[in-house]
Design a protein around this motif. Structure first.
Motif, mmCIF file in Angstrom:
data_model
loop_
_atom_site.group_PDB
_atom_site.id
_atom_site.type_symbol
_atom_site.label_atom_id
_atom_site.label_comp_id
_atom_site.label_asym_id
_atom_site.label_seq_id
_atom_site.Cartn_x
_atom_site.Cartn_y
_atom_site.Cartn_z
ATOM 1 N N MET A 68 0.847 -1.195 0.000
ATOM 2 C CA MET A 68 0.000 0.000 0.000
ATOM 3 C C MET A 68 0.876 1.236 0.000
ATOM 4 O O MET A 68 1.786 1.372 0.826
ATOM 5 C CB MET A 68 -0.918 0.003 1.227
ATOM 6 N N HIS A 69 0.616 2.156 -0.914
ATOM 7 C CA HIS A 69 1.442 3.355 -1.019
ATOM 8 C C HIS A 69 1.316 4.204 0.242
ATOM 9 O O HIS A 69 0.230 4.371 0.794
ATOM 10 C CB HIS A 69 1.033 4.188 -2.241
ATOM 11 N N PHE A 70 2.455 4.747 0.687
ATOM 12 C CA PHE A 70 2.468 5.569 1.893
ATOM 13 C C PHE A 70 1.438 6.707 1.823
ATOM 14 O O PHE A 70 0.834 7.065 2.830
ATOM 15 C CB PHE A 70 3.855 6.182 2.111
ATOM 16 N N ARG A 71 1.263 7.275 0.636
ATOM 17 C CA ARG A 71 0.375 8.440 0.480
ATOM 18 C C ARG A 71 -1.091 8.105 0.739
ATOM 19 O O ARG A 71 -1.902 8.995 1.035
ATOM 20 C CB ARG A 71 0.536 9.017 -0.937
ATOM 21 N N LEU A 72 -1.438 6.830 0.663
ATOM 22 C CA LEU A 72 -2.834 6.424 0.799
ATOM 23 C C LEU A 72 -3.178 5.892 2.192
ATOM 24 O O LEU A 72 -4.356 5.656 2.488
ATOM 25 C CB LEU A 72 -3.163 5.350 -0.236
ATOM 26 N N ILE A 73 -2.178 5.694 3.031
ATOM 27 C CA ILE A 73 -2.410 5.027 4.314
ATOM 28 C C ILE A 73 -3.183 5.929 5.276
ATOM 29 O O ILE A 73 -2.821 7.083 5.498
ATOM 30 C CB ILE A 73 -1.073 4.584 4.941
ATOM 31 N N ARG A 74 -4.257 5.361 5.831
ATOM 32 C CA ARG A 74 -5.034 5.982 6.903
ATOM 33 C C ARG A 74 -4.828 5.180 8.189
ATOM 34 O O ARG A 74 -4.378 4.033 8.141
ATOM 35 C CB ARG A 74 -6.526 6.000 6.549
ATOM 36 N N ALA A 75 -5.194 5.763 9.299
ATOM 37 C CA ALA A 75 -5.051 5.053 10.573
ATOM 38 C C ALA A 75 -5.791 3.724 10.546
ATOM 39 O O ALA A 75 -5.312 2.725 11.099
ATOM 40 C CB ALA A 75 -5.562 5.934 11.709
ATOM 41 N N SER A 240 10.419 18.210 17.460
ATOM 42 C CA SER A 240 10.757 18.615 16.095
ATOM 43 C C SER A 240 9.748 18.109 15.074
ATOM 44 O O SER A 240 9.607 18.691 13.981
ATOM 45 C CB SER A 240 12.155 18.100 15.731
ATOM 46 N N PHE A 241 9.051 17.033 15.420
ATOM 47 C CA PHE A 241 8.068 16.454 14.499
ATOM 48 C C PHE A 241 6.740 17.202 14.506
ATOM 49 O O PHE A 241 5.976 17.103 13.536
ATOM 50 C CB PHE A 241 7.836 14.993 14.889
ATOM 51 N N GLN A 242 6.463 17.972 15.567
ATOM 52 C CA GLN A 242 5.120 18.543 15.734
ATOM 53 C C GLN A 242 4.700 19.481 14.603
ATOM 54 O O GLN A 242 3.547 19.408 14.131
ATOM 55 C CB GLN A 242 4.996 19.236 17.095
ATOM 56 N N PRO A 243 5.565 20.389 14.107
ATOM 57 C CA PRO A 243 5.142 21.233 12.992
ATOM 58 C C PRO A 243 4.802 20.418 11.738
ATOM 59 O O PRO A 243 3.877 20.772 10.990
ATOM 60 C CB PRO A 243 6.358 22.144 12.751
ATOM 61 N N LEU A 244 5.544 19.337 11.511
ATOM 62 C CA LEU A 244 5.273 18.498 10.343
ATOM 63 C C LEU A 244 3.937 17.778 10.499
ATOM 64 O O LEU A 244 3.185 17.624 9.524
ATOM 65 C CB LEU A 244 6.399 17.481 10.159
ATOM 66 N N TYR A 245 3.648 17.321 11.720
ATOM 67 C CA TYR A 245 2.358 16.666 11.963
ATOM 68 C C TYR A 245 1.207 17.638 11.694
ATOM 69 O O TYR A 245 0.236 17.298 11.006
ATOM 70 C CB TYR A 245 2.291 16.145 13.396
ATOM 71 N N ASP A 246 1.308 18.851 12.229
ATOM 72 C CA ASP A 246 0.254 19.845 12.016
ATOM 73 C C ASP A 246 0.061 20.132 10.532
ATOM 74 O O ASP A 246 -1.075 20.261 10.053
ATOM 75 C CB ASP A 246 0.599 21.133 12.750
ATOM 76 N N LEU A 247 1.169 20.224 9.809
ATOM 77 C CA LEU A 247 1.112 20.512 8.372
ATOM 78 C C LEU A 247 0.411 19.396 7.609
ATOM 79 O O LEU A 247 -0.499 19.646 6.814
ATOM 80 C CB LEU A 247 2.528 20.695 7.831
ATOM 81 N N ILE A 248 0.809 18.145 7.855
ATOM 82 C CA ILE A 248 0.275 17.047 7.052
ATOM 83 C C ILE A 248 -1.195 16.789 7.383
ATOM 84 O O ILE A 248 -1.981 16.421 6.497
ATOM 85 C CB ILE A 248 1.138 15.770 7.224
ATOM 86 N N VAL A 249 -1.596 16.996 8.639
ATOM 87 C CA VAL A 249 -3.009 16.820 8.988
ATOM 88 C C VAL A 249 -3.871 17.892 8.317
ATOM 89 O O VAL A 249 -4.974 17.623 7.859
ATOM 90 C CB VAL A 249 -3.196 16.833 10.519
ATOM 91 N N GLN A 250 -3.353 19.114 8.246
ATOM 92 C CA GLN A 250 -4.093 20.170 7.562
ATOM 93 C C GLN A 250 -4.199 19.901 6.072
ATOM 94 O O GLN A 250 -5.249 20.112 5.452
ATOM 95 C CB GLN A 250 -3.421 21.529 7.800
ATOM 96 N N GLU A 251 -3.115 19.398 5.480
ATOM 97 C CA GLU A 251 -3.118 19.115 4.042
ATOM 98 C C GLU A 251 -3.916 17.860 3.687
ATOM 99 O O GLU A 251 -4.579 17.805 2.649
ATOM 100 C CB GLU A 251 -1.678 18.940 3.551
ATOM 101 N N GLN A 252 -3.823 16.824 4.549
ATOM 102 C CA GLN A 252 -4.392 15.517 4.227
ATOM 103 C C GLN A 252 -5.162 14.969 5.436
ATOM 104 O O GLN A 252 -4.777 13.953 6.023
ATOM 105 C CB GLN A 252 -3.277 14.559 3.818
ATOM 106 N N PRO A 253 -6.265 15.594 5.822
ATOM 107 C CA PRO A 253 -6.962 15.200 7.043
ATOM 108 C C PRO A 253 -7.546 13.786 7.004
ATOM 109 O O PRO A 253 -7.837 13.205 8.057
ATOM 110 C CB PRO A 253 -8.083 16.235 7.168
ATOM 111 N N ASP A 254 -7.677 13.195 5.805
ATOM 112 C CA ASP A 254 -8.237 11.841 5.722
ATOM 113 C C ASP A 254 -7.325 10.796 6.375
ATOM 114 O O ASP A 254 -7.783 9.690 6.665
ATOM 115 C CB ASP A 254 -8.485 11.452 4.261
ATOM 116 N N LEU A 255 -6.047 11.125 6.621
ATOM 117 C CA LEU A 255 -5.138 10.174 7.250
ATOM 118 C C LEU A 255 -5.620 9.781 8.639
ATOM 119 O O LEU A 255 -5.264 8.719 9.150
ATOM 120 C CB LEU A 255 -3.717 10.741 7.315
ATOM 121 N N LEU A 256 -6.420 10.636 9.272
ATOM 122 C CA LEU A 256 -6.903 10.376 10.622
ATOM 123 C C LEU A 256 -8.023 9.338 10.666
ATOM 124 O O LEU A 256 -8.336 8.809 11.734
ATOM 125 C CB LEU A 256 -7.407 11.681 11.265
ATOM 126 N N ASP A 257 -8.623 9.051 9.518
ATOM 127 C CA ASP A 257 -9.792 8.149 9.469
ATOM 128 C C ASP A 257 -9.429 6.730 9.903
ATOM 129 O O ASP A 257 -8.335 6.245 9.592
ATOM 130 C CB ASP A 257 -10.370 8.097 8.059
#
Length: 257
Positions: A68-75, A240-257
């Motif tokens: 499964m491609h990394f870009r498509l992975i959801r929780a 150091s990871f926190q800004p990246l987490y905030d960014l990716i959740v804003q860009e790709q919120p479906d990852l949380l599903d």
């Protein structure tokens, strides 16, 4: 002279009142790490895996489905595997190399919550040299005295004994260069393990570029050691990871599903 005030209190990783809440948190952080790896170009076909120990069953870990491609992975896509290689939750296939490497790393390092390995471009290129990273930059000092080298390559890691040797080479460090293969990082949180991988990949890129341009000047051991304490702690890896987490959740919120 201008005095710069550094905040004495910075955010801390959260605590949880239930295993269910912590499990969801870890799975969402793990999905975010995969999305960031995809964003940064660390995906290479079916290769690569990040794992997170289950908070309730520490001999189980969550991992990405094979193929499964990394870009498509959801929780919700993550699968739960025990240390015998049995899929406990989820109905997607398991990467045998992911199981072999990560089961042995998690078994050898009870302190490790997460481990990350991917076939990133600069990590692969640097690994071919069979060398540790030098303390060339502040960021690279995160790994000063805290990464190892697995100086061997015998094909895709499918055998448990080979994986044990990798875990042994890692020892109590935060990262390992797998010769002719790539990078492996670990952390007390998913955030930390993912951040070490991201910044180690960039450190490999910087050293390759610096050596191609000339003869780099190394940071003196005294200051490299000091900087390692300043930027290489478990907490700084998490933070150091926190800004990246905030960014990716804003860009790709479906990852949380």
């Amino acid at each position: 002279m201008v005095n710069v005030r550094v905040p004495k209190v910075i955010p801390q990783s959260p605590t949880f009142s239930s295993f269910e809440a912590e499990r969801l948190y870890r799975k969402q952080r793990l999905a975010a790490a995969f999305r960031l790896f995809a964003k940064f170009g660390f995906s290479e076909g079916i290769a690569g895996h990040i794992t997170a120990r289950d908070p309730e069953n520490p001999n189980h870990f969550w991992v990405n489905p094979f193929g499964m491609h990394f870009r498509l992975i959801r929780a919700s896509d993550l699968i739960l595997v025990n240390h015998q290689g049995e899929v406990i939750a989820g109905n997607k296939p398991l990467n045998e190399a992911a199981f072999a490497i990560h089961s042995q790393v998690h078994a050898a390092r009870p302190d490790v919550v997460a481990a990350a390995h991917a076939h990133s471009t600069y990590g692969k290129a640097w690994s071919c040299l069979g060398r540790l990273l030098d303390p060339l930059t502040q960021d690279a000092c995160s790994f000063y005295g805290d990464h190892g080298l697995f100086d061997d390559y015998t094909g895709v890691v499918l055998e448990i004994e080979e994986a044990r040797r990798i875990a042994g080479a890692l020892g109590d460090r935060k990262a390992l260069i797998l010769r002719n293969h790539g990078l492996l990082t670990v952390g007390h949180t998913i955030d930390e393990a993912a951040w070490w991988f991201i910044t180690m990949e960039r450190s490999c890129q910087v050293q390759l570029m610096a050596e191609a341009a000339g003869k780099p000047i190394l940071i003196e051991p005294e200051y490299a050691s000091l900087t390692a304490k300043q930027v290489g702690s478990h907490h700084m890896g998490w933070f150091s990871f926190q800004p990246l987490y905030d960014l990716i959740v804003q860009e790709q919120p479906d990852l949380l599903d």
